[in-house]
Design a protein around this motif. Structure first.
Motif, PDB file in Angstrom:
ATOM      1  N   GLU A  42      -8.973  98.156  31.553  1.00 33.59           N
ATOM      2  CA  GLU A  42      -8.299  98.579  32.790  1.00 33.59           C
ATOM      3  C   GLU A  42      -9.094  98.218  34.040  1.00 33.59           C
ATOM      4  O   GLU A  42      -8.525  97.867  35.057  1.00 33.59           O
ATOM      5  CB  GLU A  42      -8.063 100.091  32.740  1.00 33.59           C
ATOM      6  CG  GLU A  42      -7.198 100.601  33.871  1.00 33.59           C
ATOM      7  CD  GLU A  42      -6.882 102.067  33.703  1.00 33.59           C
ATOM      8  OE1 GLU A  42      -7.067 102.803  34.677  1.00 33.59           O
ATOM      9  OE2 GLU A  42      -6.445 102.459  32.607  1.00 33.59           O
ATOM     10  N   ASN A  43     -10.418  98.274  33.961  1.00 35.61           N
ATOM     11  CA  ASN A  43     -11.225  97.996  35.148  1.00 35.61           C
ATOM     12  C   ASN A  43     -11.938  96.646  35.086  1.00 35.61           C
ATOM     13  O   ASN A  43     -12.916  96.421  35.776  1.00 35.61           O
ATOM     14  CB  ASN A  43     -12.215  99.136  35.408  1.00 35.61           C
ATOM     15  CG  ASN A  43     -13.230  99.293  34.292  1.00 35.61           C
ATOM     16  OD1 ASN A  43     -13.073  98.706  33.221  1.00 35.61           O
ATOM     17  ND2 ASN A  43     -14.254 100.085  34.520  1.00 35.61           N
ATOM     18  N   GLY A  44     -11.435  95.735  34.268  1.00 35.16           N
ATOM     19  CA  GLY A  44     -12.024  94.404  34.167  1.00 35.16           C
ATOM     20  C   GLY A  44     -11.561  93.495  35.290  1.00 35.16           C
ATOM     21  O   GLY A  44     -10.427  93.582  35.761  1.00 35.16           O
ATOM     22  N   ILE A  45     -12.473  92.621  35.732  1.00 30.65           N
ATOM     23  CA  ILE A  45     -12.104  91.642  36.763  1.00 30.65           C
ATOM     24  C   ILE A  45     -12.186  90.212  36.237  1.00 30.65           C
ATOM     25  O   ILE A  45     -11.807  89.280  36.934  1.00 30.65           O
ATOM     26  CB  ILE A  45     -12.964  91.771  38.037  1.00 30.65           C
ATOM     27  CG1 ILE A  45     -14.438  91.448  37.752  1.00 30.65           C
ATOM     28  CG2 ILE A  45     -12.798  93.148  38.669  1.00 30.65           C
ATOM     29  CD1 ILE A  45     -15.267  91.206  39.005  1.00 30.65           C
ATOM     30  N   GLY A  46     -12.690  90.045  35.003  1.00 29.42           N
ATOM     31  CA  GLY A  46     -12.756  88.704  34.448  1.00 29.42           C
ATOM     32  C   GLY A  46     -13.760  88.582  33.328  1.00 29.42           C
ATOM     33  O   GLY A  46     -14.263  89.580  32.808  1.00 29.42           O
ATOM     34  N   LEU A  47     -14.039  87.327  32.965  1.00 28.35           N
ATOM     35  CA  LEU A  47     -14.936  87.012  31.852  1.00 28.35           C
ATOM     36  C   LEU A  47     -16.046  86.076  32.324  1.00 28.35           C
ATOM     37  O   LEU A  47     -15.839  85.293  33.254  1.00 28.35           O
ATOM     38  CB  LEU A  47     -14.163  86.334  30.720  1.00 28.35           C
ATOM     39  CG  LEU A  47     -13.022  87.119  30.091  1.00 28.35           C
ATOM     40  CD1 LEU A  47     -12.274  86.249  29.081  1.00 28.35           C
ATOM     41  CD2 LEU A  47     -13.529  88.396  29.443  1.00 28.35           C
ATOM     42  N   THR A  48     -17.188  86.153  31.639  1.00 21.27           N
ATOM     43  CA  THR A  48     -18.292  85.257  31.954  1.00 21.27           C
ATOM     44  C   THR A  48     -19.028  84.836  30.692  1.00 21.27           C
ATOM     45  O   THR A  48     -19.108  85.594  29.727  1.00 21.27           O
ATOM     46  CB  THR A  48     -19.305  85.909  32.928  1.00 21.27           C
ATOM     47  OG1 THR A  48     -20.327  84.960  33.256  1.00 21.27           O
ATOM     48  CG2 THR A  48     -19.934  87.167  32.365  1.00 21.27           C
TER      49      THR A  48
END
Length: 163
Positions: free
Chosen positions: A106-112
């Protein structure tokens, strides 16, 4: 009358299929150094369903920070989706697609993928492979493991659309 009904059903199915195709196309803006070859390889691995524009900003590091990517998890390029999600470094394109399809916290902004692991998408070197972890970046800047890529075979399966 049944022929008219069949035509109407086919027309409806065709319009649903066209709209589903429109929804599937994702827009990504990729920020990168103009001289980086591995970034170009990563771009080539993206599926055709992505509409991609590339920028070469002078303030690349600052743009990464402004997008919520801390120095500890940075890599060479940053992709930003039209809805604001970020994908830093050599994230397998299949995982980008899954994330944009809603497979995120729910509070994710992306992947790295911090750094530049040998064998990751764009960093292929024959059969050489360095296991790596794809992390999810949270709104508060923290990261959590999203997917462990443990082998070249797993990397190749991801490149072919598998999980």
């Amino acid at each position: 009358m049944s022929i008219k009904r069949n035509i109407a059903v086919l027309a409806m199915l065709f319009s649903v299929s066209v709209s589903a195709t429109d929804v599937e196309e994702q827009q990504l803006t990729v920020l990168k150094d103009p001289n980086c070859g591995c970034c170009e390889k990563w771009l080539q691995a993206l599926p055709d369903s992505f509409s991609v524009s590339v920028q070469h900003p002078n303030n690349l590091t600052q743009r990464k920070r402004d997008s919520g990517i801390s120095a500890e998890v940075q890599s060479c390029h940053t992709a930003i989706s039209s809805n604001g999600y970020v994908f830093e470094g050599h994230v397998p394109p299949t995982l980008v697609s899954h994330y944009l399809a809603g497979k995120k916290s729910e509070n994710g902004i992306g992947l790295t993928v911090p750094g530049m692991p040998v064998g990751s998408v764009g960093m292929e070197m024959g059969t050489r492979f360095q296991p790596y972890t794809v992390y999810e970046i949270k709104k508060d800047g923290s990261i959590t493991p999203y997917k462990q890529i443990a082998s070249l075979e797993q990397q190749q399966a991801l490149s072919n659309g598998g999980l």
